[in-house]
Design a protein around this motif. Structure first.
Motif, PDB file in Angstrom:
ATOM      1  N   ARG A   7       0.836  -1.207   0.000  1.00  0.00           N
ATOM      2  CA  ARG A   7       0.000   0.000   0.000  1.00  0.00           C
ATOM      3  C   ARG A   7       0.867   1.252   0.000  1.00  0.00           C
ATOM      4  O   ARG A   7       1.983   1.277   0.535  1.00  0.00           O
ATOM      5  CB  ARG A   7      -0.985  -0.021   1.161  1.00  0.00           C
ATOM      6  CG  ARG A   7      -0.631   0.450   2.581  1.00  0.00           C
ATOM      7  CD  ARG A   7       0.716   0.254   3.092  1.00  0.00           C
ATOM      8  NE  ARG A   7       0.866   0.533   4.504  1.00  0.00           N
ATOM      9  CZ  ARG A   7       1.550   1.582   4.997  1.00  0.00           C
ATOM     10  NH1 ARG A   7       2.153   2.426   4.207  1.00  0.00           N
ATOM     11  NH2 ARG A   7       1.672   1.742   6.289  1.00  0.00           N
ATOM     12  N   PHE A   8       0.346   2.308  -0.618  1.00  0.00           N
ATOM     13  CA  PHE A   8       0.949   3.631  -0.496  1.00  0.00           C
ATOM     14  C   PHE A   8      -0.082   4.453   0.261  1.00  0.00           C
ATOM     15  O   PHE A   8      -1.269   4.423  -0.086  1.00  0.00           O
ATOM     16  CB  PHE A   8       1.239   4.220  -1.881  1.00  0.00           C
ATOM     17  CG  PHE A   8       1.774   5.620  -1.839  1.00  0.00           C
ATOM     18  CD1 PHE A   8       2.930   5.922  -1.133  1.00  0.00           C
ATOM     19  CD2 PHE A   8       1.120   6.651  -2.514  1.00  0.00           C
ATOM     20  CE1 PHE A   8       3.422   7.224  -1.087  1.00  0.00           C
ATOM     21  CE2 PHE A   8       1.617   7.954  -2.480  1.00  0.00           C
ATOM     22  CZ  PHE A   8       2.764   8.238  -1.770  1.00  0.00           C
ATOM     23  N   LEU A  25       5.970   4.708  -6.404  1.00  0.00           N
ATOM     24  CA  LEU A  25       6.443   3.875  -7.516  1.00  0.00           C
ATOM     25  C   LEU A  25       7.153   2.619  -7.009  1.00  0.00           C
ATOM     26  O   LEU A  25       7.009   1.543  -7.578  1.00  0.00           O
ATOM     27  CB  LEU A  25       7.387   4.684  -8.420  1.00  0.00           C
ATOM     28  CG  LEU A  25       6.718   5.784  -9.265  1.00  0.00           C
ATOM     29  CD1 LEU A  25       7.770   6.736  -9.829  1.00  0.00           C
ATOM     30  CD2 LEU A  25       5.887   5.176 -10.398  1.00  0.00           C
ATOM     31  N   LEU A  26       7.910   2.774  -5.921  1.00  0.00           N
ATOM     32  CA  LEU A  26       8.609   1.609  -5.368  1.00  0.00           C
ATOM     33  C   LEU A  26       7.601   0.559  -4.893  1.00  0.00           C
ATOM     34  O   LEU A  26       7.731  -0.634  -5.185  1.00  0.00           O
ATOM     35  CB  LEU A  26       9.515   2.048  -4.207  1.00  0.00           C
ATOM     36  CG  LEU A  26      10.379   0.953  -3.586  1.00  0.00           C
ATOM     37  CD1 LEU A  26      11.373   0.381  -4.599  1.00  0.00           C
ATOM     38  CD2 LEU A  26      11.140   1.496  -2.365  1.00  0.00           C
ATOM     39  N   HIS A 214       3.070  -6.184   3.274  1.00  0.00           N
ATOM     40  CA  HIS A 214       4.357  -5.512   3.105  1.00  0.00           C
ATOM     41  C   HIS A 214       4.180  -4.001   3.260  1.00  0.00           C
ATOM     42  O   HIS A 214       3.507  -3.383   2.438  1.00  0.00           O
ATOM     43  CB  HIS A 214       4.935  -5.795   1.719  1.00  0.00           C
ATOM     44  CG  HIS A 214       5.384  -7.215   1.556  1.00  0.00           C
ATOM     45  ND1 HIS A 214       4.498  -8.275   1.478  1.00  0.00           N
ATOM     46  CD2 HIS A 214       6.626  -7.754   1.488  1.00  0.00           C
ATOM     47  CE1 HIS A 214       5.174  -9.401   1.359  1.00  0.00           C
ATOM     48  NE2 HIS A 214       6.470  -9.123   1.367  1.00  0.00           N
ATOM     49  N   VAL A 215       4.777  -3.454   4.301  1.00  0.00           N
ATOM     50  CA  VAL A 215       4.739  -2.003   4.494  1.00  0.00           C
ATOM     51  C   VAL A 215       6.051  -1.441   3.954  1.00  0.00           C
ATOM     52  O   VAL A 215       7.120  -1.687   4.516  1.00  0.00           O
ATOM     53  CB  VAL A 215       4.555  -1.647   5.981  1.00  0.00           C
ATOM     54  CG1 VAL A 215       4.713  -0.149   6.193  1.00  0.00           C
ATOM     55  CG2 VAL A 215       3.191  -2.121   6.479  1.00  0.00           C
ATOM     56  N   VAL A 216       5.954  -0.712   2.856  1.00  0.00           N
ATOM     57  CA  VAL A 216       7.134  -0.114   2.217  1.00  0.00           C
ATOM     58  C   VAL A 216       6.978   1.398   2.361  1.00  0.00           C
ATOM     59  O   VAL A 216       6.034   1.981   1.822  1.00  0.00           O
ATOM     60  CB  VAL A 216       7.209  -0.517   0.727  1.00  0.00           C
ATOM     61  CG1 VAL A 216       8.412   0.131   0.056  1.00  0.00           C
ATOM     62  CG2 VAL A 216       7.271  -2.037   0.593  1.00  0.00           C
ATOM     63  N   ARG A 281      13.620   8.230 -13.560  1.00  0.00           N
ATOM     64  CA  ARG A 281      15.078   8.334 -13.695  1.00  0.00           C
ATOM     65  C   ARG A 281      15.655   9.150 -12.541  1.00  0.00           C
ATOM     66  O   ARG A 281      16.640   8.761 -11.910  1.00  0.00           O
ATOM     67  CB  ARG A 281      15.414   8.964 -15.048  1.00  0.00           C
ATOM     68  CG  ARG A 281      16.901   8.997 -15.382  1.00  0.00           C
ATOM     69  CD  ARG A 281      17.150   9.553 -16.782  1.00  0.00           C
ATOM     70  NE  ARG A 281      16.265  10.680 -17.125  1.00  0.00           N
ATOM     71  CZ  ARG A 281      16.391  11.914 -16.676  1.00  0.00           C
ATOM     72  NH1 ARG A 281      17.378  12.216 -15.863  1.00  0.00           N
ATOM     73  NH2 ARG A 281      15.542  12.862 -17.039  1.00  0.00           N
ATOM     74  N   ILE A 282      15.006  10.276 -12.221  1.00  0.00           N
ATOM     75  CA  ILE A 282      15.531  11.150 -11.161  1.00  0.00           C
ATOM     76  C   ILE A 282      15.581  10.428  -9.816  1.00  0.00           C
ATOM     77  O   ILE A 282      16.521  10.570  -9.054  1.00  0.00           O
ATOM     78  CB  ILE A 282      14.664  12.427 -11.028  1.00  0.00           C
ATOM     79  CG1 ILE A 282      14.791  13.284 -12.276  1.00  0.00           C
ATOM     80  CG2 ILE A 282      15.074  13.240  -9.802  1.00  0.00           C
ATOM     81  CD1 ILE A 282      13.794  14.432 -12.319  1.00  0.00           C
ATOM     82  N   VAL A 283      14.535   9.636  -9.526  1.00  0.00           N
ATOM     83  CA  VAL A 283      14.524   8.970  -8.213  1.00  0.00           C
ATOM     84  C   VAL A 283      15.245   7.623  -8.249  1.00  0.00           C
ATOM     85  O   VAL A 283      15.319   6.918  -7.249  1.00  0.00           O
ATOM     86  CB  VAL A 283      13.087   8.804  -7.638  1.00  0.00           C
ATOM     87  CG1 VAL A 283      12.432  10.161  -7.446  1.00  0.00           C
ATOM     88  CG2 VAL A 283      12.225   7.903  -8.516  1.00  0.00           C
ATOM     89  N   GLY A 284      15.772   7.257  -9.429  1.00  0.00           N
ATOM     90  CA  GLY A 284      16.613   6.067  -9.501  1.00  0.00           C
ATOM     91  C   GLY A 284      15.848   4.762  -9.634  1.00  0.00           C
ATOM     92  O   GLY A 284      16.349   3.717  -9.203  1.00  0.00           O
ATOM     93  N   LEU A 285      14.648   4.804 -10.210  1.00  0.00           N
ATOM     94  CA  LEU A 285      13.900   3.566 -10.426  1.00  0.00           C
ATOM     95  C   LEU A 285      13.915   3.212 -11.908  1.00  0.00           C
ATOM     96  O   LEU A 285      13.938   4.101 -12.757  1.00  0.00           O
ATOM     97  CB  LEU A 285      12.450   3.736  -9.956  1.00  0.00           C
ATOM     98  CG  LEU A 285      12.245   3.758  -8.447  1.00  0.00           C
ATOM     99  CD1 LEU A 285      10.805   4.143  -8.096  1.00  0.00           C
ATOM    100  CD2 LEU A 285      12.576   2.390  -7.832  1.00  0.00           C
TER     101      LEU A 285
END
Ligand code: GLU
Length: 289
Positions: A7-8, A25-26, A214-216, A281-285
């Motif tokens: 979840r977000f 996004l992650l 899963h808590v991300v 791209r900026i956040v590295g994903l």
């Protein structure tokens, strides 16, 4: 096999920025990679700062990023009765109490102690710990509901086993099994007069009700997990695994982004011509999962 549920859970009290984009996004990418579900939860218990307009803009930003979530979206302000029931269970067990002390009262008490050279203990956010249960006023209405953390730990009687599995990393690189230390928060707030729940209480109730496995979330919430696992055990709720992730920092790399900084707001980046791929791209994903 149990389907993983991610979840977000943003709060619509400002505009989403790059830090939120990374977290959302992650979660989405991890759910896809695990063949799991992705939920969106609106954490709007602060009905003054969270507005329908900000929520609408938030949903627009998330859709623009390419996220797809299940409907209906759970909006916390529509479920105060669920949090109330959890609070009552804790109060019935004698583990929650109502305190008449205001923030001002606490500040004065702390100042008086510190004026005599005695340092008052602080929680990981830097706030003074609550002085304790002797300030309760059970017979009166109103006040702030707090958890009696010492009584709660005694009640569980298994402090050594209180902890969680960290699949990401904490601020000092902690990973794997983490022993919880909820006492660092003192007698934390469960509900206020104007907000009939608290972040800690509603987040654990909802993660359980929504079957989150899963808590991300951002590393800034790593220490809060000690409070969350304590509440889960007291309320008989299942324990998700936790994955705390890097925070997106501001340009000089010293502070995490805040909602008040307009230039990293997704809306501003979009207006400046950026694409969702640029944001990734900026956040590295990676671009494609
Ligand atoms: N609503 C919280 C926030 O926006 C996140 C809660 C969580 O992921 O546990 O910071």
């Amino acid at each position: 096999m149990v389907t993983p549920v991610f979840r977000f859970a943003p709060s619509p009290n400002g505009l989403l920025h790059l830090g939120h984009a990374y977290s959302a996004l992650l979660n989405f990418d991890m759910a896809r990679a695990a063949g799991g579900r992705f939920l969106l939860r609106i954490e709007d218990i602060d009905t003054v700062r969270c507005t329908p307009e900000l929520e609408a803009r938030m949903l627009e930003d998330l859709a623009w990023l390419g996220l797809e979530w299940e409907e209906p979206v759970r909006r916390q302000s529509e479920h105060f009765a669920d949090y109330r029931a959890a609070l009552e269970a804790l109060a019935d067990a004698g583990l929650a109490y109502r305190s008449a002390m205001s923030r001002g009262d606490i500040r004065r008490l702390v100042e008086a102690h510190e004026a005599e050279g005695v340092l008052w203990p602080r929680d990981p956010d830097g706030a003074p710990l609550f002085p304790g249960r002797e300030h309760e006023r059970d017979e009166e209405e109103g006040g702030v509901w707090r958890l009696d953390v010492a009584a709660a730990i005694d009640h569980l009687g298994a402090r050594d086993q209180l902890g969680w599995m960290e699949e990401g990393t904490g601020p000092a690189g902690e990973t794997g099994w983490q022993a919880a230390d909820p006492a660092v928060w003192g007698d934390f707030v469960l509900a206020r007069r104007d907000t009939p729940t608290s972040y800690h209480l509603s987040v654990v109730v909802d993660d359980a009700l929504q079957g989150v496995t899963h808590v991300v979330r951002g590393r800034d919430l790593f220490t809060a997990t000690s409070a969350h696992v304590l509440l889960q055990d007291l309320l008989g709720l299942p324990r998700p695994v936790y994955h705390h992730h890097d925070l997106v920092m501001d340009d000089d790399g010293t502070r995490k982004l805040s909602k008040s900084r307009g230039d990293t707001a997704l809306a501003a980046l979009r207006e400046a011509g950026m694409t969702p791929g640029d944001v990734r791209r900026i956040v590295g994903l990676p671009r494609v999962v």
